[in-house]
Design a protein around this motif. Structure first.
Motif, PDB file in Angstrom:
ATOM      1  N   LEU A  15       0.941  -1.157   0.096  1.00  0.00           N
ATOM      2  CA  LEU A  15       0.090   0.067   0.146  1.00  0.00           C
ATOM      3  C   LEU A  15       0.686   1.218  -0.109  1.00  0.00           C
ATOM      4  CD1 LEU A  15      -2.817  -1.187   2.588  1.00  0.00           C
ATOM      5  CD2 LEU A  15      -2.866  -0.762  -0.060  1.00  0.00           C
ATOM      6  N   ALA A  16       2.172   1.161   0.638  1.00  0.00           N
ATOM      7  CA  ALA A  16       2.868   2.356   0.458  1.00  0.00           C
ATOM      8  C   ALA A  16       3.211   2.949  -0.799  1.00  0.00           C
ATOM      9  CB  ALA A  16       4.142   1.927   1.544  1.00  0.00           C
ATOM     10  N   LEU A  17       3.440   1.894  -1.773  1.00  0.00           N
ATOM     11  CA  LEU A  17       3.492   2.432  -3.050  1.00  0.00           C
ATOM     12  C   LEU A  17       2.749   2.441  -3.774  1.00  0.00           C
ATOM     13  CD1 LEU A  17       6.786  -0.370  -3.304  1.00  0.00           C
ATOM     14  CD2 LEU A  17       6.859   1.777  -2.658  1.00  0.00           C
ATOM     15  N   ARG A  18       1.430   2.398  -3.535  1.00  0.00           N
ATOM     16  CA  ARG A  18       0.085   2.474  -4.413  1.00  0.00           C
ATOM     17  C   ARG A  18       0.175   3.851  -4.857  1.00  0.00           C
ATOM     18  NH1 ARG A  18      -5.341   0.338  -2.615  1.00  0.00           N
ATOM     19  NH2 ARG A  18      -4.689  -1.606  -3.481  1.00  0.00           N
ATOM     20  N   GLY A  19      -0.033   4.062  -6.346  1.00  0.00           N
ATOM     21  CA  GLY A  19       0.005   5.488  -7.015  1.00  0.00           C
ATOM     22  C   GLY A  19      -1.457   5.686  -7.484  1.00  0.00           C
ATOM     23  N   PRO A  20      -1.432   6.815  -7.690  1.00  0.00           N
ATOM     24  CA  PRO A  20      -3.015   7.553  -7.959  1.00  0.00           C
ATOM     25  C   PRO A  20      -3.646   6.762  -9.522  1.00  0.00           C
ATOM     26  CG  PRO A  20      -1.297   9.059  -8.692  1.00  0.00           C
ATOM     27  CD  PRO A  20      -0.635   7.905  -8.028  1.00  0.00           C
ATOM     28  N   ASP A  21      -2.686   5.979 -10.111  1.00  0.00           N
ATOM     29  CA  ASP A  21      -3.597   5.601 -11.418  1.00  0.00           C
ATOM     30  C   ASP A  21      -3.842   4.263 -11.336  1.00  0.00           C
ATOM     31  OD1 ASP A  21      -0.742   4.867 -11.113  1.00  0.00           O
ATOM     32  OD2 ASP A  21      -0.250   5.082 -13.124  1.00  0.00           O
ATOM     33  N   VAL A  22      -3.806   3.545 -10.032  1.00  0.00           N
ATOM     34  CA  VAL A  22      -4.217   2.369 -10.176  1.00  0.00           C
ATOM     35  C   VAL A  22      -5.914   2.301 -10.488  1.00  0.00           C
ATOM     36  CG1 VAL A  22      -2.644   1.597  -8.444  1.00  0.00           C
ATOM     37  CG2 VAL A  22      -4.839   2.348  -7.725  1.00  0.00           C
TER      38      VAL A  22
END
Length: 724
Positions: free
Chosen positions: A398-405
């Protein structure tokens, strides 16, 4: 009066049957087809759940349960061979606490006896038994089900590390050496480099590639793979004296047999745990894949005191390392349609190396799991793989989740046939495509499955051939403008009606590489050569082999035909029980639920599934057309075996010295009797061996005749008259 206890019992029975069926299917895929359908971790989890339920409800435990039996099935491509001494499995420990519990039990039962722990790496390979007579290698066999394996002598002779003759002037009269054949990691990487250079797909992992290499019909193929072997014990022997397992290893090495350099005799649990921790941190420094550490009581006298269960020695245990985990990018989520219509989402990922092999797809199980884990397309995800073919996505970082997922949405229609999909019953987590008869994906999967080693064992009918026969437009690019092909096989019913000329025009979509660059997908003939101006198209050698194997498959025994029908829950164990009891397809299809459920090894859930399957008209058409094409639909009764038990029901409890469980069942069935698992007023005889339990007490309570092993053998030979 409340029905709650009965309802609970029925629920438990249903779960036991479900777990047994899933584990049986996984075993068949792993040992029979060298193509796992679930991870080691998932198998272990289901087996532990099954074991816990059986311990809580011992009256429901069946002798053919996966917790009580070993290994897989013997493919028809190799001759079956009886092991001189049973090859057992190992119990597992997954935590330090479980290992300490095992150590405490061993020390409690051995008391003041001094012993050491022979500690060695658990090789992720294929178990093999080598038999030497007067120093000469006379046979090599796979483990199979522990009692009967596959004769692979010709292939084993091509492995450089296996000596054809023992290096001693005074060889024993007989010795059965056990060990593990494996693909050295360096050699496996070379093989995949060669595959890539040739524009071919890489092999999935060393273990399954080793197993497939060892089961080649052509020993030259096996010889080209540079397999290796380490031996780790002996079974039957004559003229071999040793006081401990480690002494045996020294003796085997002196004879020129390959022993592992990663073996230590350690004095206590603390030193064993240090050994485990050291290799856990450096597992990729070893020349072969490992998935744990095996710990054995070294002294044979102590082993004898500890004994064995029905499937595993009590003096040894395998500590399993946690599955390895890596992270990678989730590029997309797609779905696969299985042979029963199950819609399974899977992750398409950036290629990543995990547990020694490169993976780019991983299972997500079902839509519920995707939502539960909150996995989204574009996420960086954690992937776990326990040395098998099917890795699993554990969840997102989750710490690497970006806005474009973006979130995955389960399809509402089958991507193969367009039929609406969804849960069969309210609350089901799995979605299914109900179009079993006409869905190309389901047919493709069923045809591929029926050709497996646990089914009709048609080696030439592999994955690509199954696609070509049932779904030639599989992989068609969206921009293609060519006319769509009609499959030559629209139901498995027509499989044995096919002629070579029927497949002449079949083409499949393929993407080739040119100078390392992948080209656009194009149609290519599959079963025939392309043909030239001087040479017309002709069937390929593999096509002729396919039709030869289809002809041979017609004579397979009834139980294999039953497996090939893809009846839900009917794996090899249930199929054998049905075939041995009823002996013909006609009797099986006409039997009711109660009759089928009464067969030992079947039960109500499987019985209902069989009756439901035969209630479908197009299912019956499969059987009818196969029969018309000459497929064997009945097992002949061996006239040389007297029908001394005709109409009698026997229960065998405890251990018999001269008989295995399977041998007892087969002997009773072959003589016309019924082998039951429970004692009732209808039981004719109860055979009592060592460590008999509640069944003996039940027999005495009901006044049923009780026989010793010797009396049982008289009954088999002469019938009830011989007991008077």
């Amino acid at each position: 009066m409340s029905d709650a206890p009965q309802d609970e019992d029925r629920t438990t029975q249903q779960r036991l049957a479900e777990l047994s069926a899933r584990l049986e299917e996984a075993r068949l895929a792993y040992y029979g087809d060298d193509a796992p359908v679930m991870s080691d971790a998932d198998y272990d989890r289901l087996e532990r759940e099954l074991r816990a339920l059986e311990e809580a409800h011992p009256q429901l435990r069946r002798p053919d349960s996966p917790t009580q039996t070993v290994g897989g099935v013997v493919g028809a491509a190799f001759s079956p061979v009886q092991h001189l001494q049973r090859m057992m499995s190992l119990d597992n420990a997954f935590t330090s606490a479980e290992l300490a519990e095992w150590d405490a039990r061993v020390r409690r039962e051995l008391g003041e006896v001094e012993f050491g722990y022979l500690t060695e790496l658990k090789i992720d390979g294929l178990a093999v038994a080598l038999v030497y007579e007067h120093g000469e290698l006379v046979r090599a066999a796979t483990r199979g089900d522990g009692r009967v394996g596959e004769d692979i002598t010709a292939n084993a002779r091509t492995i450089a590390s296996i000596p054809h003759r023992l290096a001693t002037d005074d060889p024993p009269a007989l010795v059965e050496v056990r060990g593990e054949v494996f693909f050295p990691v360096a050699e496996f990487e070379k093989l995949n480099e060669a595959q890539a250079a040739a524009g071919k797909a890489p092999y999935a992992n060393p273990r399954n590639t080793a197993a497939g290499s060892l089961r080649q019909k052509d020993p030259a193929v096996t010889a080209s793979r540079n397999l290796a072997m380490y031996v780790h014990g002996i079974g039957a022997r004559e003229g071999v004296t040793a006081r401990s397992q480690s002494e045996v290893y020294t003796l085997l090495a002196r004879w020129g047999l390959p022993t592992s350099p990663h073996t230590r005799v350690l004095p206590d649990l603390d030193s064993v745990e240090r050994f485990i921790a050291s290799y856990g941190e450096n597992r990729h420094s070893v020349e072969h894949e490992i998935d744990g550490v095996v710990v054995k009581v070294d002294e044979f006298s102590a082993q004898g005191r500890l004994g064995s269960t029905s499937r595993a020695p009590r003096w040894a245990i395998a500590f399993k390392y946690p599955p390895e985990e890596v992270t990678t990018k989730l590029l997309d989520i797609d779905v696969n349609i299985g042979r029963t219509g199950r819609v399974t989402p899977y992750a398409v990922m950036e290629p990543v190396t995990v547990a020694g092999s490169t993976v780019e797809m991983a299972t997500l199980h079902n839509g519920y799991e995707v939502r539960r884990k909150d996995v989204r397309i574009g996420d960086t995800v954690i992937v776990r793989k326990a040395g098998d073919v099917i890795p699993e996505v554990l969840g997102p970082v989750l710490a690497l989740r970006g806005p474009d997922v973006r979130e995955f949405v389960m399809p509402t229609t089958c991507p193969s046939c367009g039929t609406p999909v969804g849960p069969v019953r309210e609350g089901d987590k799995d979605w299914r495509c109900p179009n079993a008869q006409h869905c190309p994906a389901q047919l493709r999967e069923r045809v591929f499955a029926l050709a497996g080693r646990g089914g009709l064992d048609i080696e030439a009918l592999g994955w690509e051939a199954s696609i070509a026969l049932t779904d030639p437009e599989h992989g068609r690019p969206p921009e293609a403008t060519t006319e769509r092909q009609q499959p030559v096989l629209t139901s498995e019913a027509g499989l044995f009606d096919l002629r070579v000329e029927d497949v002449a025009g079949v083409q499949v979509w393929r993407r080739r590489k040119k100078n390392g660059v992948e080209q656009e997908a194009a149609l290519e003939p599959f079963f025939y050569t392309r043909g030239t101006a001087k040479q017309p198209p002709a069937p390929r050698a593999t096509t002729l082999t396919l039709f030869e194997e289809l002809e041979k498959a017609k004579s397979q025994p009834l139980w294999r035909v039953l497996v090939a029908l893809s009846i839900r829950h009917v794996g090899p164990t249930a199929a054998r029980a049905l075939a041995q009891s009823l002996r013909s397809m006609e009797r099986i299809r006409s039997a009711g639920v109660e009759e089928l459920a009464g067969i030992e090894g079947v039960g109500r859930i499987i019985a209902e599934s069989v009756v439901e399957w035969f209630g479908v008209d197009w299912h019956r058409e499969i059987v009818d057309r196969w029969a018309a094409a000459g497929v064997r639909m009945a097992d002949e009764v061996d006239a040389s075996v007297p029908r001394t038990l005709e109409g009698l029901t026997l229960v065998v409890t405890g251990s018999l010295q001269n008989w295995t469980r399977d041998e007892i069942k087969e002997a009773i069935l072959a003589r016309g009797g019924k082998a039951s698992g429970s004692v009732s007023k209808k039981t004719d005889y109860v055979v009592v061996g060592e460590s008999a339990g509640s069944k003996e007490a039940k027999a005495r309570e009901l006044g049923r005749p009780i026989l010793t092993e010797q009396q049982f053998e008289v009954l088999l030979a002469q019938g009830p008259g011989g007991l008077s």
